[in-house]
Design a protein around this motif. Structure first.
Motif, PDB file in Angstrom:
ATOM      1  N   SER A   1       0.815  -1.223   0.000  1.00 60.26           N
ATOM      2  CA  SER A   1       0.000   0.000   0.000  1.00 60.26           C
ATOM      3  C   SER A   1       0.839   1.259   0.000  1.00 60.26           C
ATOM      4  CB  SER A   1      -0.929  -0.001   1.234  1.00 60.26           C
ATOM      5  OG  SER A   1      -0.149  -0.080   2.431  1.00 60.26           O
ATOM      6  N   THR A   2       2.095   1.152   0.460  1.00 57.82           N
ATOM      7  CA  THR A   2       2.958   2.326   0.523  1.00 57.82           C
ATOM      8  C   THR A   2       3.679   2.593  -0.790  1.00 57.82           C
ATOM      9  OG1 THR A   2       4.733   0.934   1.374  1.00 57.82           O
ATOM     10  CG2 THR A   2       3.356   2.075   3.000  1.00 57.82           C
ATOM     11  N   CYS A   3       3.534   1.691  -1.747  1.00 54.32           N
ATOM     12  CA  CYS A   3       4.244   1.820  -3.017  1.00 54.32           C
ATOM     13  C   CYS A   3       3.308   2.361  -4.088  1.00 54.32           C
ATOM     14  CB  CYS A   3       4.793   0.457  -3.433  1.00 54.32           C
ATOM     15  SG  CYS A   3       5.680   0.490  -5.009  1.00 54.32           S
ATOM     16  N   SER A   4       3.795   3.369  -4.821  1.00 54.91           N
ATOM     17  CA  SER A   4       2.977   3.945  -5.892  1.00 54.91           C
ATOM     18  C   SER A   4       2.770   2.923  -7.006  1.00 54.91           C
ATOM     19  CB  SER A   4       3.656   5.188  -6.468  1.00 54.91           C
ATOM     20  OG  SER A   4       3.687   6.219  -5.512  1.00 54.91           O
ATOM     21  N   LYS A   5       1.586   2.951  -7.576  1.00 56.68           N
ATOM     22  CA  LYS A   5       1.283   2.111  -8.725  1.00 56.68           C
ATOM     23  C   LYS A   5       1.514   2.927  -9.983  1.00 56.68           C
ATOM     24  CE  LYS A   5      -2.329  -0.664 -10.901  1.00 56.68           C
ATOM     25  NZ  LYS A   5      -3.738  -1.127 -10.841  1.00 56.68           N
ATOM     26  N   VAL A   6       2.165   2.332 -10.965  1.00 55.95           N
ATOM     27  CA  VAL A   6       2.474   3.027 -12.208  1.00 55.95           C
ATOM     28  C   VAL A   6       1.551   2.513 -13.308  1.00 55.95           C
ATOM     29  CG1 VAL A   6       4.269   3.646 -13.865  1.00 55.95           C
ATOM     30  CG2 VAL A   6       4.885   3.171 -11.486  1.00 55.95           C
ATOM     31  N   SER A   7       0.756   3.425 -13.881  1.00 58.58           N
ATOM     32  CA  SER A   7      -0.196   3.043 -14.930  1.00 58.58           C
ATOM     33  C   SER A   7       0.115   3.786 -16.221  1.00 58.58           C
ATOM     34  CB  SER A   7      -1.628   3.365 -14.493  1.00 58.58           C
ATOM     35  OG  SER A   7      -1.942   2.700 -13.283  1.00 58.58           O
ATOM     36  N   LEU A   8      -0.128   3.132 -17.344  1.00 57.79           N
ATOM     37  CA  LEU A   8       0.053   3.754 -18.649  1.00 57.79           C
ATOM     38  C   LEU A   8      -1.243   4.433 -19.060  1.00 57.79           C
ATOM     39  CD1 LEU A   8       1.855   4.188 -21.160  1.00 57.79           C
ATOM     40  CD2 LEU A   8       0.984   2.011 -22.047  1.00 57.79           C
ATOM     41  N   ARG A   9      -1.188   5.742 -19.348  1.00 57.88           N
ATOM     42  CA  ARG A   9      -2.380   6.524 -19.703  1.00 57.88           C
ATOM     43  C   ARG A   9      -2.203   7.158 -21.081  1.00 57.88           C
ATOM     44  NH1 ARG A   9      -5.512   4.490 -15.657  1.00 57.88           N
ATOM     45  NH2 ARG A   9      -4.882   5.205 -13.576  1.00 57.88           N
ATOM     46  N   GLN A  10      -3.351   7.635 -21.604  1.00 56.95           N
ATOM     47  CA  GLN A  10      -3.351   8.300 -22.905  1.00 56.95           C
ATOM     48  C   GLN A  10      -4.073   9.633 -22.785  1.00 56.95           C
ATOM     49  OE1 GLN A  10      -5.277   5.623 -25.641  1.00 56.95           O
ATOM     50  NE2 GLN A  10      -3.814   3.938 -25.283  1.00 56.95           N
ATOM     51  N   ARG A  11      -3.559  10.634 -23.501  1.00 56.07           N
ATOM     52  CA  ARG A  11      -4.215  11.949 -23.500  1.00 56.07           C
ATOM     53  C   ARG A  11      -4.368  12.423 -24.936  1.00 56.07           C
ATOM     54  NH1 ARG A  11      -2.899  17.439 -23.448  1.00 56.07           N
ATOM     55  NH2 ARG A  11      -0.666  17.007 -23.668  1.00 56.07           N
ATOM     56  N   PRO A  12      -5.606  12.806 -25.325  1.00 57.95           N
ATOM     57  CA  PRO A  12      -5.841  13.275 -26.700  1.00 57.95           C
ATOM     58  C   PRO A  12      -5.078  14.560 -26.992  1.00 57.95           C
ATOM     59  CG  PRO A  12      -7.901  12.713 -25.619  1.00 57.95           C
ATOM     60  CD  PRO A  12      -6.859  12.758 -24.556  1.00 57.95           C
ATOM     61  N   ILE A  13      -4.470  14.642 -28.151  1.00 58.84           N
ATOM     62  CA  ILE A  13      -3.811  15.869 -28.601  1.00 58.84           C
ATOM     63  C   ILE A  13      -4.253  16.137 -30.037  1.00 58.84           C
ATOM     64  CG2 ILE A  13      -1.793  15.624 -27.072  1.00 58.84           C
ATOM     65  CD1 ILE A  13      -0.266  14.429 -29.399  1.00 58.84           C
ATOM     66  N   LYS A  14      -3.701  17.192 -30.629  1.00 58.63           N
ATOM     67  CA  LYS A  14      -4.147  17.573 -31.974  1.00 58.63           C
ATOM     68  C   LYS A  14      -3.758  16.537 -33.015  1.00 58.63           C
ATOM     69  CE  LYS A  14      -0.043  20.429 -32.795  1.00 58.63           C
ATOM     70  NZ  LYS A  14       0.453  21.785 -33.122  1.00 58.63           N
ATOM     71  N   ASN A  15      -4.340  16.707 -34.181  1.00 59.32           N
ATOM     72  CA  ASN A  15      -4.093  15.832 -35.336  1.00 59.32           C
ATOM     73  C   ASN A  15      -4.519  14.385 -35.082  1.00 59.32           C
ATOM     74  OD1 ASN A  15      -2.945  18.027 -36.760  1.00 59.32           O
ATOM     75  ND2 ASN A  15      -0.922  17.594 -35.895  1.00 59.32           N
ATOM     76  N   ASP A  16      -5.580  14.232 -34.260  1.00 60.47           N
ATOM     77  CA  ASP A  16      -6.168  12.905 -34.028  1.00 60.47           C
ATOM     78  C   ASP A  16      -5.125  11.907 -33.495  1.00 60.47           C
ATOM     79  OD1 ASP A  16      -8.321  11.153 -33.955  1.00 60.47           O
ATOM     80  OD2 ASP A  16      -7.868  10.323 -35.946  1.00 60.47           O
ATOM     81  N   ARG A  17      -4.339  12.387 -32.517  1.00 61.90           N
ATOM     82  CA  ARG A  17      -3.323  11.519 -31.923  1.00 61.90           C
ATOM     83  C   ARG A  17      -3.523  11.447 -30.412  1.00 61.90           C
ATOM     84  NH1 ARG A  17       2.392  13.688 -33.438  1.00 61.90           N
ATOM     85  NH2 ARG A  17       1.377  15.614 -32.743  1.00 61.90           N
TER      86      ARG A  17
END
Length: 369
Positions: free
Chosen positions: A4-20
């Motif tokens: 519980s004391t250790c951070s969990k690392v997750s892969l995320r996505q964020r929309p940006i211009k040019n449909d990427r």
């Protein structure tokens, strides 16, 4: 399952211009950069994928990038578990290595400043941490082997000076690595510059007595020189020796309490009556008032000649004379090493801390009369 004391690392996505979509890692809870002490929640990877792949090639591209991002996520998760956060410092490679070198040099002794000036000249006044590579270090090593002296541009620095400067530079690399400013220990991949065997002149016991009996046009030069022979003190420490540094030790005996200029280490040196006599009557401020480095040139040569000593003797050779005569008198090498404030030198081989009572036994073994 992660603690519980250790951070969990997750892969995320964020929309940006040019449909990427921009890929980033999300740390929860946030983690702290141990060097800047700032909390960090997101780490952008600089990877982009197509939000709506239109064909086979775009889908394959997305799969390839997502696979690379997942590998990094796994590595980061492992680093978080191991409390290794060097990856957070993305600006470190751009930081000014030359400025870091200068600040370190100011905290050490004169040789560090000389090496800094040579390195500044070598990199032409500009060098970041990212520039410090094995290749750069090896080129600086080659530079030192053929470099001209700073004070005498027509003369090349000696092999042993180059070896000493290179050793200092490697000490800097070691400090930078320990402080996690360099990602790898470059010393593991670079070689030393070997010292050349040099025959050092020193005075015999009879020559010391002869010199002590010979008048000198500069009495303060004579006093400082004989003091160096009896104590092994460097000229830099003699020049800054103050009367406040000379006082009784824990046993009530007179001693010098000094900070060695070359190493910045505090040291206690017992003093014999003969040593104290060379200091003159007790006063305030500098002990050897009027003594300066210029006296160690022509005035010293003239005095040595008057004593009938034809060897090439510089002021530093008085320190070698101290060590040689102490060993000849039966003082063990460990004690001599301590008296010379050596940390690790080839001439004494082993550095050992000795108690003040052991050093007291060496006082008075060298006589002027």
């Amino acid at each position: 399952m992660l603690p519980s004391t250790c951070s969990k690392v997750s892969l995320r996505q964020r929309p940006i211009k040019n449909d990427r979509l921009s890929l980033y890692l999300d740390y929860y809870p946030a983690i702290r950069n141990p060097r800047t002490m700032k909390m960090s929640r997101r780490e952008y990877l600089g990877f982009y994928i197509f939000a709506n792949p239109r064909n086979k090639y775009q889908r394959e591209y997305n799969d390839s990038i997502l696979m690379r991002a997942e590998i990094i996520r796994c590595r980061r998760q492992e680093a978080v578990i191991n409390n290794e956060f060097g990856f957070l410092d993305r600006e470190q490679p751009k930081a000014d290595f030359l400025l870091y070198f200068e600040e370190k040099a100011k905290k050490h002794y004169d040789k560090w400043l000389i090496v800094y000036r040579h390195f500044e000249r070598f990199v032409k006044g500009k060098c970041s941490f990212g520039d410090v590579t094995i290749e750069l270090c090896n080129k600086f090593r080659e530079y030192l082997l053929t470099a001209k002296q700073l004070r005498h541009p027509k003369l090349t620095i000696t092999r042993n000076s180059a070896a000493g400067y290179w050793s200092t530079f490697r000490a800097l690399l070691k400090e930078a690595y320990k402080e996690r400013l360099l990602k790898e220990n470059l010393n593991d991949f670079i070689e030393d510059i070997e010292y050349e065997e040099v025959k050092k002149n020193f005075l015999t016991a009879d020559e010391v007595k002869l010199l002590a009996a010979t008048p000198c046009e500069k009495p303060i030069l004579k006093a400082a020189s004989l003091f160096s022979i009896l104590t092994g003190l460097r000229i830099s420490d003699i020049l800054k020796l103050r009367w406040e540094d000379i006082r009784p030790d824990a046993d009530g005996e007179m001693a010098m309490f000094i900070r060695i200029q070359k190493t910045q280490k505090e040291s206690i040196h017992p003093l014999s009556p003969e040593m104290l006599a060379l200091c003159g009557e007790r006063d305030k401020g500098i002990v050897f008032k009027g003594f300066n480095r210029s006296m160690t040139q022509e005035p010293l040569k003239k005095w040595l000649k008057a004593a009938g000593i034809t060897k090439r003797i510089t002021f530093h050779r008085f320190r070698d004379t101290f060590a040689t005569l102490q060993l000849a008198a039966g003082t063990d090498i460990y004690t001599v090493s301590k008296m010379l404030d050596h940390a690790n030198v080839t001439t004494t081989q082993i550095y050992a801390r000795l108690v003040d009572s052991t050093k007291r036994d060496t006082v008075g073994r060298i006589k002027l009369t």
